[in-house]
Design a protein around this motif. Structure first.
Motif, PDB file in Angstrom:
ATOM      1  N   TRP A 133     -11.160  -0.541  -7.861  1.00 52.62           N
ATOM      2  CA  TRP A 133     -10.828   0.224  -9.428  1.00 52.62           C
ATOM      3  C   TRP A 133      -9.531  -0.204  -9.022  1.00 52.62           C
ATOM      4  O   TRP A 133      -9.320  -0.979  -7.989  1.00 52.62           O
ATOM      5  CB  TRP A 133     -10.697   1.737  -8.980  1.00 52.62           C
ATOM      6  CG  TRP A 133     -10.317   2.403  -9.211  1.00 52.62           C
ATOM      7  CD1 TRP A 133      -8.893   3.265  -9.970  1.00 52.62           C
ATOM      8  CD2 TRP A 133     -10.683   2.799 -10.927  1.00 52.62           C
ATOM      9  NE1 TRP A 133      -8.961   3.756 -10.874  1.00 52.62           N
ATOM     10  CE2 TRP A 133      -9.626   3.323 -12.066  1.00 52.62           C
ATOM     11  CE3 TRP A 133     -12.116   2.130 -11.411  1.00 52.62           C
ATOM     12  CZ2 TRP A 133     -10.529   4.162 -13.223  1.00 52.62           C
ATOM     13  CZ3 TRP A 133     -12.110   2.285 -12.844  1.00 52.62           C
ATOM     14  CH2 TRP A 133     -11.347   3.225 -13.673  1.00 52.62           C
ATOM     15  N   PHE A 134      -8.512  -0.191 -10.111  1.00 50.70           N
ATOM     16  CA  PHE A 134      -6.910  -1.038  -9.777  1.00 50.70           C
ATOM     17  C   PHE A 134      -6.400  -0.383  -9.570  1.00 50.70           C
ATOM     18  O   PHE A 134      -6.149   1.188  -8.304  1.00 50.70           O
ATOM     19  CB  PHE A 134      -6.471  -0.365 -11.792  1.00 50.70           C
ATOM     20  CG  PHE A 134      -7.317  -0.606 -12.155  1.00 50.70           C
ATOM     21  CD1 PHE A 134      -7.099  -1.795 -13.272  1.00 50.70           C
ATOM     22  CD2 PHE A 134      -8.293   0.246 -13.206  1.00 50.70           C
ATOM     23  CE1 PHE A 134      -7.725  -1.814 -14.623  1.00 50.70           C
ATOM     24  CE2 PHE A 134      -9.359   0.166 -14.130  1.00 50.70           C
ATOM     25  CZ  PHE A 134      -9.154  -1.072 -14.919  1.00 50.70           C
ATOM     26  N   GLY A 135      -5.634  -1.271  -9.029  1.00 49.83           N
ATOM     27  CA  GLY A 135      -4.495  -1.345  -7.562  1.00 49.83           C
ATOM     28  C   GLY A 135      -5.192  -0.985  -6.159  1.00 49.83           C
ATOM     29  O   GLY A 135      -4.451  -1.203  -4.992  1.00 49.83           O
ATOM     30  N   GLU A 136      -6.771  -1.026  -5.888  1.00 51.50           N
ATOM     31  CA  GLU A 136      -7.121  -1.374  -5.012  1.00 51.50           C
ATOM     32  C   GLU A 136      -8.776  -2.471  -4.226  1.00 51.50           C
ATOM     33  O   GLU A 136      -9.283  -2.796  -3.771  1.00 51.50           O
ATOM     34  CB  GLU A 136      -8.454  -0.242  -4.536  1.00 51.50           C
ATOM     35  CG  GLU A 136      -8.151   1.143  -4.963  1.00 51.50           C
ATOM     36  CD  GLU A 136      -8.676   2.320  -4.898  1.00 51.50           C
ATOM     37  OE1 GLU A 136      -9.636   2.020  -4.457  1.00 51.50           O
ATOM     38  OE2 GLU A 136      -8.024   3.673  -5.113  1.00 51.50           O
ATOM     39  N   ALA A 187      -9.273  -3.318  -0.876  1.00 50.94           N
ATOM     40  CA  ALA A 187     -10.969  -1.711  -0.233  1.00 50.94           C
ATOM     41  C   ALA A 187     -12.068  -2.679  -0.743  1.00 50.94           C
ATOM     42  O   ALA A 187     -12.882  -3.240  -0.567  1.00 50.94           O
ATOM     43  CB  ALA A 187     -11.034  -0.525  -0.965  1.00 50.94           C
ATOM     44  N   THR A 188     -11.797  -3.135  -2.471  1.00 51.31           N
ATOM     45  CA  THR A 188     -12.506  -3.874  -3.407  1.00 51.31           C
ATOM     46  C   THR A 188     -13.286  -5.753  -2.268  1.00 51.31           C
ATOM     47  O   THR A 188     -14.503  -6.002  -2.169  1.00 51.31           O
ATOM     48  CB  THR A 188     -12.223  -4.973  -4.243  1.00 51.31           C
ATOM     49  OG1 THR A 188     -11.817  -3.368  -5.000  1.00 51.31           O
ATOM     50  CG2 THR A 188     -13.176  -5.470  -5.179  1.00 51.31           C
ATOM     51  N   ARG A 189     -12.495  -6.160  -1.620  1.00 47.00           N
ATOM     52  CA  ARG A 189     -12.348  -7.593  -0.796  1.00 47.00           C
ATOM     53  C   ARG A 189     -13.570  -7.114   0.597  1.00 47.00           C
ATOM     54  O   ARG A 189     -13.805  -7.846   0.722  1.00 47.00           O
ATOM     55  CB  ARG A 189     -10.597  -8.088  -0.597  1.00 47.00           C
ATOM     56  CG  ARG A 189     -10.485  -9.605  -1.163  1.00 47.00           C
ATOM     57  CD  ARG A 189      -9.402 -10.199  -0.771  1.00 47.00           C
ATOM     58  NE  ARG A 189      -8.495  -9.237   0.009  1.00 47.00           N
ATOM     59  CZ  ARG A 189      -7.394  -9.559  -0.867  1.00 47.00           C
ATOM     60  NH1 ARG A 189      -8.180 -10.134  -2.354  1.00 47.00           N
ATOM     61  NH2 ARG A 189      -6.370  -8.410  -0.773  1.00 47.00           N
ATOM     62  N   TRP A 216     -10.792 -10.484 -10.343  1.00 43.85           N
ATOM     63  CA  TRP A 216     -11.288 -10.392  -8.859  1.00 43.85           C
ATOM     64  C   TRP A 216     -12.178 -11.109  -9.430  1.00 43.85           C
ATOM     65  O   TRP A 216     -12.557 -11.846  -7.286  1.00 43.85           O
ATOM     66  CB  TRP A 216     -11.264  -8.170  -8.425  1.00 43.85           C
ATOM     67  CG  TRP A 216      -9.951  -7.905  -8.329  1.00 43.85           C
ATOM     68  CD1 TRP A 216      -8.575  -8.919  -8.433  1.00 43.85           C
ATOM     69  CD2 TRP A 216      -9.664  -6.680  -8.094  1.00 43.85           C
ATOM     70  NE1 TRP A 216      -7.375  -7.938  -8.662  1.00 43.85           N
ATOM     71  CE2 TRP A 216      -8.221  -6.739  -7.886  1.00 43.85           C
ATOM     72  CE3 TRP A 216     -10.862  -5.470  -7.867  1.00 43.85           C
ATOM     73  CZ2 TRP A 216      -8.144  -5.009  -8.256  1.00 43.85           C
ATOM     74  CZ3 TRP A 216      -9.857  -4.455  -7.773  1.00 43.85           C
ATOM     75  CH2 TRP A 216      -8.818  -4.228  -7.889  1.00 43.85           C
ATOM     76  N   GLU A 217     -12.988 -12.008 -10.098  1.00 42.48           N
ATOM     77  CA  GLU A 217     -14.034 -12.743  -9.744  1.00 42.48           C
ATOM     78  C   GLU A 217     -14.755 -11.882  -9.089  1.00 42.48           C
ATOM     79  O   GLU A 217     -15.804 -12.455  -8.407  1.00 42.48           O
ATOM     80  CB  GLU A 217     -13.478 -14.193  -8.639  1.00 42.48           C
ATOM     81  CG  GLU A 217     -12.393 -15.073  -9.548  1.00 42.48           C
ATOM     82  CD  GLU A 217     -11.628 -15.755  -8.692  1.00 42.48           C
ATOM     83  OE1 GLU A 217     -11.661 -16.290  -7.521  1.00 42.48           O
ATOM     84  OE2 GLU A 217     -10.829 -17.116  -9.900  1.00 42.48           O
ATOM     85  N   LEU A 218     -15.577 -10.816  -9.446  1.00 40.92           N
ATOM     86  CA  LEU A 218     -16.331 -10.283  -8.881  1.00 40.92           C
ATOM     87  C   LEU A 218     -17.867 -10.900  -9.079  1.00 40.92           C
ATOM     88  O   LEU A 218     -19.243 -10.127  -9.185  1.00 40.92           O
ATOM     89  CB  LEU A 218     -16.434  -8.684  -8.723  1.00 40.92           C
ATOM     90  CG  LEU A 218     -15.228  -7.732  -8.619  1.00 40.92           C
ATOM     91  CD1 LEU A 218     -15.571  -6.587  -8.667  1.00 40.92           C
ATOM     92  CD2 LEU A 218     -14.977  -8.203  -7.043  1.00 40.92           C
ATOM     93  N   GLY A 219     -17.759 -11.883 -10.549  1.00 34.99           N
ATOM     94  CA  GLY A 219     -19.106 -11.903 -11.138  1.00 34.99           C
ATOM     95  C   GLY A 219     -19.404 -11.216 -12.295  1.00 34.99           C
ATOM     96  O   GLY A 219     -21.121 -11.353 -12.340  1.00 34.99           O
ATOM     97  N   SER A 220     -19.115 -10.158 -12.656  1.00 32.54           N
ATOM     98  CA  SER A 220     -19.844  -8.659 -13.549  1.00 32.54           C
ATOM     99  C   SER A 220     -19.919 -10.396 -14.634  1.00 32.54           C
ATOM    100  O   SER A 220     -18.977 -10.740 -15.065  1.00 32.54           O
ATOM    101  CB  SER A 220     -18.722  -8.008 -13.570  1.00 32.54           C
ATOM    102  OG  SER A 220     -18.213  -7.565 -12.436  1.00 32.54           O
TER     103      SER A 220
END
Ligand code: GLY
Length: 389
Positions: A54-57, A60-62, A116-120
């Motif tokens: 989520w935006f600003g997190e 937490a995503t890492r 964020w280069e999540l690959g989606s």
């Protein structure tokens, strides 16, 4: 009798910490009146670093990405110890949008995932339908979330308890923690609600949102976790009634998810639909409105779910924290370690939390991604030091 570690709470977090601690050669006491019956019991088991990003997190995503990678080794080791891999399945999940506004929101989310280069990757509706033929006629946008997977929280926790109960280094005590025992400014154990004393070199607090009350009298350890109530539904679906992939959806701005398990030999499978989210009490009482909203939004995306049997409605509270990141690691009070505040990601974060806590217990470095979960970020002095550095 004294152990190396007392773990308070045997949801998936406490059970995973206790199991990994025993594997590291430590003696462990686990305290829980009803292991696995809290938030773990309601959880669907999405391992969803992308869908929950989520935006600003960003931190937490890492952490979520490191956590999903940690699940592979965890499932392999759990299977070697118990014969169960915790129901770990699949690679990737579908994100689908219902109306045009939902499709616009989906694209905003995909832009974040790109940054964020999540690959989606965005899919056409036709491509999404080829991946998941049961998608309903009103779907207006779709994407594939490559990092996301799922596991079965109940199966995982049952396997962890089997492993704990078979281990001579572990004692599972079916009592609740009443208070922490302290001596000369250190935490030295736990008093249970039957008056039993459980002394240990370290106490790991993994009692979900109830962790806050156990430290309320301890100066210098803010544990700002609170109950965030969530409701899930369990369906028993025949072949052709349930999707075969995890489906995340946005329906007129509301989030929804549908998590299918592996089918049995008869083709039937459990499907979990979730979840509501509100700041209500953890009273275990599902609401008619909550169940209605989940069914309405799930069937808008996957109409064939209408035919499945509705077999369970569960309400439990997640341990929310002020910044939605967990509190994992040592506190400023010697002998007290936290493993709580996992909010919407307790199942995803269980293996990496166990790895981090046990690393601390044996004097090894904690995983880098866990820096975002340092409980001392809520201690005023630490917060000031961090903002100046
Ligand atoms: N893991 C998603 C939720 O807490 O609803």
């Amino acid at each position: 009798m004294s152990a190396d570690v007392v773990v308070v709470g045997a949801g998936i977090i406490g059970a995973a910490v206790a199991w990994r601690a025993a594997q590291a050669g430590l003696t462990v006491t686990v305290l829980d009146p009803a292991p696995g019956s809290g938030a773990t019991h309601a959880a669907a088991g999405m391992l969803a670093p992308a869908a929950e990003a989520w935006f600003g997190e960003a931190d937490a995503t890492r952490l979520g990405l490191a956590a999903v990678a940690a699940w592979d080794g965890f499932a392999i080791d759990l299977a070697a110890a118990t014969g169960s891999d915790g129901g770990l399945r699949g690679s990737g999940a579908l994100l689908v949008a219902y109306d045009a506004d939902d499709a616009a929101q989906l694209r905003r989310i995909l832009a974040l995932h790109d940054r964020w280069e999540l690959g989606s990757a965005e899919l056409s509706v036709a491509e999404a339908r080829r991946t998941e033929p049961l998608l309903g006629p009103r779907v207006s946008g779709a994407a594939w979330l490559a990092p996301d997977r799922s596991a079965d929280p109940r199966t995982t926790t049952a396997a962890l308890l089997t492993a704990l109960e078979a281990d001579a280094r572990v004692s599972v005590v079916r009592r609740a923690a009443d208070r922490l025992l302290t001596q000369a400014g250190c935490v030295v154990g736990v008093l249970d609600d039957d008056g039993g004393e459980h002394r240990a070199g370290t106490v790991v607090l993994a009692a979900g949102w109830r962790s806050a009350a156990l430290v309320a009298d301890l100066p210098g350890v803010p544990v700002p976790v609170r109950p965030v109530r969530g409701q899930t539904l369990r369906l028993d679906a025949a072949l052709g009634e349930a999707p075969s992939h995890v489906v995340r959806g946005i329906v007129q701005g509301r989030p929804i998810y549908v998590v299918p398990r592996e089918p049995g030999s008869d083709g039937r499978r459990e499907v979990v639909v979730g979840a509501t989210s509100d700041e209500g009490p953890d009273d275990g009482r599902p609401t008619a409105g909550g169940a209605f909203a989940l069914l309405r939004d799930a069937r808008a995306l996957l109409p064939a779910l209408d035919e499945a049997a509705l077999v369970e409605i569960t309400s439990r509270a997640r341990p929310g924290s002020p910044d939605n990141a967990p509190l994992v690691g040592p506190t400023d009070v010697p002998g007290l370690v936290l493993a709580t505040g996992h909010h919407r990601n307790g199942i995803l974060l269980a293996p990496i939390t166990a790895e981090a806590v046990v690393a601390h217990l044996v004097g090894a470095p904690m995983p880098d991604a866990m820096a975002a979960a340092d409980p001392r970020r809520f201690t005023p002095l630490h917060a000031t030091t961090r903002s100046l550095s």
